[in-house]
Structure formats: structure tokens, C-alpha cells
Design a protein around this motif. Sequence first.
Motif, PDB file in Angstrom:
ATOM      1  N   PHE A 148       0.832  -1.218  -0.128  1.00  0.00           N
ATOM      2  CA  PHE A 148      -0.075   0.075  -0.034  1.00  0.00           C
ATOM      3  C   PHE A 148       0.833   1.356  -0.070  1.00  0.00           C
ATOM      4  N   ARG A 149       1.893   1.175   0.557  1.00  0.00           N
ATOM      5  CA  ARG A 149       3.075   2.412   0.728  1.00  0.00           C
ATOM      6  C   ARG A 149       3.333   2.714  -0.794  1.00  0.00           C
ATOM      7  N   GLN A 150       3.648   1.463  -1.583  1.00  0.00           N
ATOM      8  CA  GLN A 150       3.929   2.010  -2.922  1.00  0.00           C
ATOM      9  C   GLN A 150       3.000   2.194  -3.864  1.00  0.00           C
ATOM     10  N   SER A 151       1.806   1.879  -3.532  1.00  0.00           N
ATOM     11  CA  SER A 151       0.634   2.425  -4.211  1.00  0.00           C
ATOM     12  C   SER A 151       0.472   3.750  -3.952  1.00  0.00           C
ATOM     13  N   ALA A 152       0.573   4.191  -2.692  1.00  0.00           N
ATOM     14  CA  ALA A 152       0.469   5.671  -2.495  1.00  0.00           C
ATOM     15  C   ALA A 152       1.406   6.530  -3.033  1.00  0.00           C
ATOM     16  N   ARG A 153       2.541   5.870  -3.482  1.00  0.00           N
ATOM     17  CA  ARG A 153       3.359   7.012  -4.062  1.00  0.00           C
ATOM     18  C   ARG A 153       3.066   7.447  -5.502  1.00  0.00           C
ATOM     19  N   SER A 154       2.022   6.598  -6.058  1.00  0.00           N
ATOM     20  CA  SER A 154       1.478   7.021  -7.413  1.00  0.00           C
ATOM     21  C   SER A 154       0.273   7.775  -7.355  1.00  0.00           C
ATOM     22  N   PHE A 155      -0.003   8.046  -5.853  1.00  0.00           N
ATOM     23  CA  PHE A 155      -1.612   8.627  -5.542  1.00  0.00           C
ATOM     24  C   PHE A 155      -0.977  10.110  -5.791  1.00  0.00           C
ATOM     25  N   PRO A 156      -1.677  11.130  -6.666  1.00  0.00           N
ATOM     26  CA  PRO A 156      -1.619  12.525  -6.709  1.00  0.00           C
ATOM     27  C   PRO A 156      -1.480  13.240  -5.414  1.00  0.00           C
ATOM     28  N   ARG A 157      -0.569  14.069  -5.192  1.00  0.00           N
ATOM     29  CA  ARG A 157      -0.515  14.819  -4.017  1.00  0.00           C
ATOM     30  C   ARG A 157      -1.334  16.134  -4.217  1.00  0.00           C
ATOM     31  N   ASP A 158      -1.470  16.269  -5.700  1.00  0.00           N
ATOM     32  CA  ASP A 158      -2.411  17.535  -5.824  1.00  0.00           C
ATOM     33  C   ASP A 158      -3.869  17.467  -5.236  1.00  0.00           C
ATOM     34  N   ILE A 159      -4.337  16.101  -5.412  1.00  0.00           N
ATOM     35  CA  ILE A 159      -5.761  15.675  -4.910  1.00  0.00           C
ATOM     36  C   ILE A 159      -5.904  15.907  -3.418  1.00  0.00           C
ATOM     37  N   ILE A 160      -4.776  15.639  -2.699  1.00  0.00           N
ATOM     38  CA  ILE A 160      -4.666  15.685  -1.169  1.00  0.00           C
ATOM     39  C   ILE A 160      -4.886  17.146  -0.818  1.00  0.00           C
ATOM     40  N   GLU A 161      -3.832  17.996  -1.483  1.00  0.00           N
ATOM     41  CA  GLU A 161      -4.025  19.453  -1.260  1.00  0.00           C
ATOM     42  C   GLU A 161      -5.255  20.183  -1.752  1.00  0.00           C
ATOM     43  N   ALA A 162      -5.612  19.607  -2.636  1.00  0.00           N
ATOM     44  CA  ALA A 162      -7.280  20.459  -3.137  1.00  0.00           C
ATOM     45  C   ALA A 162      -8.282  19.774  -2.068  1.00  0.00           C
ATOM     46  N   ARG A 164      -7.770  19.251   1.151  1.00  0.00           N
ATOM     47  CA  ARG A 164      -7.628  19.953   2.306  1.00  0.00           C
ATOM     48  C   ARG A 164      -8.093  21.446   2.160  1.00  0.00           C
ATOM     49  N   LEU A 165      -8.043  22.023   1.005  1.00  0.00           N
ATOM     50  CA  LEU A 165      -8.324  23.471   0.723  1.00  0.00           C
ATOM     51  C   LEU A 165     -10.044  23.315   0.891  1.00  0.00           C
ATOM     52  N   ASP A 166     -10.692  22.395   0.441  1.00  0.00           N
ATOM     53  CA  ASP A 166     -12.100  22.073   0.355  1.00  0.00           C
ATOM     54  C   ASP A 166     -12.506  21.800   1.748  1.00  0.00           C
ATOM     55  N   GLY A 167     -11.710  21.595   3.000  1.00  0.00           N
ATOM     56  CA  GLY A 167     -12.225  21.372   4.293  1.00  0.00           C
ATOM     57  C   GLY A 167     -12.189  20.037   4.627  1.00  0.00           C
ATOM     58  N   LEU A 168     -11.901  19.019   3.896  1.00  0.00           N
ATOM     59  CA  LEU A 168     -11.964  17.487   4.070  1.00  0.00           C
ATOM     60  C   LEU A 168     -11.017  17.189   5.240  1.00  0.00           C
ATOM     61  N   SER A 169     -11.505  16.284   6.130  1.00  0.00           N
ATOM     62  CA  SER A 169     -10.516  15.869   7.223  1.00  0.00           C
ATOM     63  C   SER A 169      -9.608  14.736   6.622  1.00  0.00           C
ATOM     64  N   GLU A 170      -8.420  14.383   7.405  1.00  0.00           N
ATOM     65  CA  GLU A 170      -7.644  13.432   6.774  1.00  0.00           C
ATOM     66  C   GLU A 170      -8.304  12.131   6.624  1.00  0.00           C
ATOM     67  N   ILE A 171      -9.298  11.707   7.550  1.00  0.00           N
ATOM     68  CA  ILE A 171      -9.747  10.368   7.443  1.00  0.00           C
ATOM     69  C   ILE A 171     -10.711  10.478   6.193  1.00  0.00           C
ATOM     70  N   ARG A 172     -11.553  11.458   5.947  1.00  0.00           N
ATOM     71  CA  ARG A 172     -12.229  11.600   4.821  1.00  0.00           C
ATOM     72  C   ARG A 172     -11.461  11.648   3.377  1.00  0.00           C
ATOM     73  N   ILE A 173     -10.290  12.053   3.536  1.00  0.00           N
ATOM     74  CA  ILE A 173      -9.352  12.082   2.388  1.00  0.00           C
ATOM     75  C   ILE A 173      -9.086  10.539   2.111  1.00  0.00           C
ATOM     76  N   PHE A 174      -8.883   9.807   3.037  1.00  0.00           N
ATOM     77  CA  PHE A 174      -8.269   8.433   2.976  1.00  0.00           C
ATOM     78  C   PHE A 174      -9.755   7.648   2.657  1.00  0.00           C
ATOM     79  N   PHE A 175     -10.784   7.853   3.095  1.00  0.00           N
ATOM     80  CA  PHE A 175     -11.732   6.987   2.768  1.00  0.00           C
ATOM     81  C   PHE A 175     -12.484   7.511   1.410  1.00  0.00           C
ATOM     82  N   GLN A 176     -12.588   8.687   1.130  1.00  0.00           N
ATOM     83  CA  GLN A 176     -13.432   9.204   0.096  1.00  0.00           C
ATOM     84  C   GLN A 176     -12.535   9.318  -1.423  1.00  0.00           C
ATOM     85  N   MET A 177     -11.018   9.478  -1.068  1.00  0.00           N
ATOM     86  CA  MET A 177     -10.143   9.996  -2.410  1.00  0.00           C
ATOM     87  C   MET A 177      -9.281   8.757  -2.350  1.00  0.00           C
ATOM     88  N   PHE A 178      -8.712   8.169  -1.432  1.00  0.00           N
ATOM     89  CA  PHE A 178      -7.571   7.252  -1.688  1.00  0.00           C
ATOM     90  C   PHE A 178      -8.157   5.902  -2.039  1.00  0.00           C
TER      91      PHE A 178
END
Length: 366
Positions: A148-162, A164-178
Motif C-alpha cells: 500500500f505504501r508503494q501504491s500511495a506513491r502514485s497517488f497524486p498529491r495535488d488531490i490531497i492538497e485540493a 484539504r483546501l475544500d475542508g476535508l479531514s484527513e480521514i475523509r481524504i483517505f476513505f473518500q479519495m484514496f
Amino acid sequence: MKNIGMYAFLILVTFISVFPLYWMVSASTNKSVDVSKGVLSFGSHLGENLKNLLANQDVGAALVNSFKYAILLTIVSMVICSLAGYGFEIYHDKAKDAVMGVILLAMMVPFITILVPLFQMVAKMKMLNSALGFILPTVSTPFLIMMFRQSARSFPRDIIEAARLDGLSEIRIFFQMFIPTMKSTYAAAMTITFMNAWNSYMWPKVIMTQSESMTMPMVVANLTEGYVTETPGKMITAIIAFGLNSAAYVAEIVRSGIMSIDQGQFEAGRSLGFNYRQTMLLIILPQAFKNVLPALANEFIVLMKETSISGYIGITDLTRGGDIIRSQTYEALLPLLAVAAIYLILVMFLSYLVGKLERRLRSSER
């Protein structure tokens, strides 16, 4: 004509893969004496054999237990290991690489060397003959965390930053985006975990002391008691068993690596005039190999450790040799420490080679 050799090779590999299954099905329709003679044709004793099986073993309960334990372990492992792999890659900390190194070093220890203390811990917590006792030792594995760590390397960081700017918590980013983005990785990891849990024999054999808690591998092992094979047969059995088991894992790892490559890469190769085979060999597979190299290396290390149980069918390996020395010297600890040290040296050397190869492959991307 140029593909005749490839097709002939694929047909041969397919036959080798399917033949054990055919042999298994045909043997179920014959008597034991016919199977011992090597009869490969179908017989007329399937009903009789099935009746004897159901009379001697509670197959239904074992089947339900295997499904229950495997599904529960798969679900819990996906949550824990994916969270760990995601955290190791996305969040930055000075000590995370050191912690990851310790986790990977835990892969070198054969399970048999920690079997007794692990059983004592589970017994003291009164978890014998329970699903919790089954899943607890393997609920989190270094292999899945690294995958899973290797897969997370290919996960776009821009999606995470966007997010966070939209107000999503870290746990919601994981479950709803990752998780939705990494469906292929989860599919491969679920297949590997389910098969590993389904085929697990040693640990259930130790903690499942009641017949109502038996799993399917335990039932199959009970059916083989009293039969003895020669040493070459034991070696072939071990090769086939570990080969087929590991091949399924490697196939899912490679598939997840291929699916991680952007579709545009394939379309670009076809637009350059490459056929399907050339596109896969020259463009897709080299990139996929870079992505899955750590996971493949971890699978090799895991396979090297798992082969320690081959001593239970009479093959002399490191663990079996340590047991022989213990029986002759009456030293309970030193032979096991020596075996663990040898495994440590092998794993550290292989990890060094894999790390060097990975750095060399990554340098070509710059």
C-alpha cells in the motif's frame, strides 16, 4: 509463424498449471488403490468417496469456519494495512523510515520461531478456538503495508492538497479519495490476504483445539494421515505447493502494477506504431516493474521464510536443521537463534540488492 513458439510455451504452461487440478478431480472418482497406481482416468466411486468423507469429517462446519475467518481477516487487514501504508508515504517524519525498516526486518523471522510464545499469549488472553485468536497474529503484515505504501506513491498529491483546501479531514481524504482511486491495489491485496488466510494451516492447528473450530486445511491434513511419500515426491509437493501459492500473489502484484500505469501510455505506444505485444514489453511492463519491485522483493523474502514449514513433510531446511540440532544437543534456544541469524543475513543482503536495483531504476527517471 513467429508466434508459434510463444503459443507452444503458453500451452505447455497452461497444461502444467491445469494438470494438478485434473488429477485432483479424477482421483476423487477412484479408489485409493487406483490413485496409488497412478490411474488418471475418471472412475465411478465419487458418491462412495463423498459419503465416506462426510461420515469421517465435518466438512460443512470447516467450510463455514474457513470462509468466516478468511473474510474477517481480509476486511480488518485492508483497513489497518492500507492506513499504515498511506500514512508512511503521505505524512513526513524523521523516524518513519527507521520504523519501516524495523517492520520489514520482522519479515525475516520464520513464524515457527515465535509460535510457542504467541500461543502462550493467546492462551492467557483466552482467545483459543476463536476468530479473534485466528486473525490477531496476521492482521497486519509488512508485505501489505509495503504494497500500500508503494501504491500511495502514485497517488497524486495535488488531490490531497485540493481536498484539504475544500475542508476535508484527513480521514475523509483517505476513505473518500484514496480508497476509490486505488481499487486495483485493494483488489490485489484482498485476493492475496484471502488466499493466505484460507490456506493457513499451522496457526489454526495450534489454537483450534475443538473439532467445531476446524478449518478446511485442517480437514485435508486429517485425511492425509497415514500416507507416506518418498523424498523426491515430498520435494515436488513442496515446489508445487509454494510455487502455485506464490504465483497467485505475484500475478496480482504484477496486475496491480500494470493497472497503475496511465492508459495514455498504452495509447501513445500504439500511436507510435507498436503492436500490443511491443507496447506491453517496451513501455508498460518496464514502468510497472519499477512500481512493483519492492512488493516482488517482499514476496520473495516471505516465500523464503514460509518454506520453513516444508520441514513438516520431511524436507530438511534451515528450520528443520535447527530442530535436528536441538534434538541432539538439548539446547532449546541457541539453534533457533542461529537459524534466525542466518535468515537475518539473507534478508539484509537481499534487501540491499533490491534497494540498489530500485535506486538505479529510479535514477533513469530523472
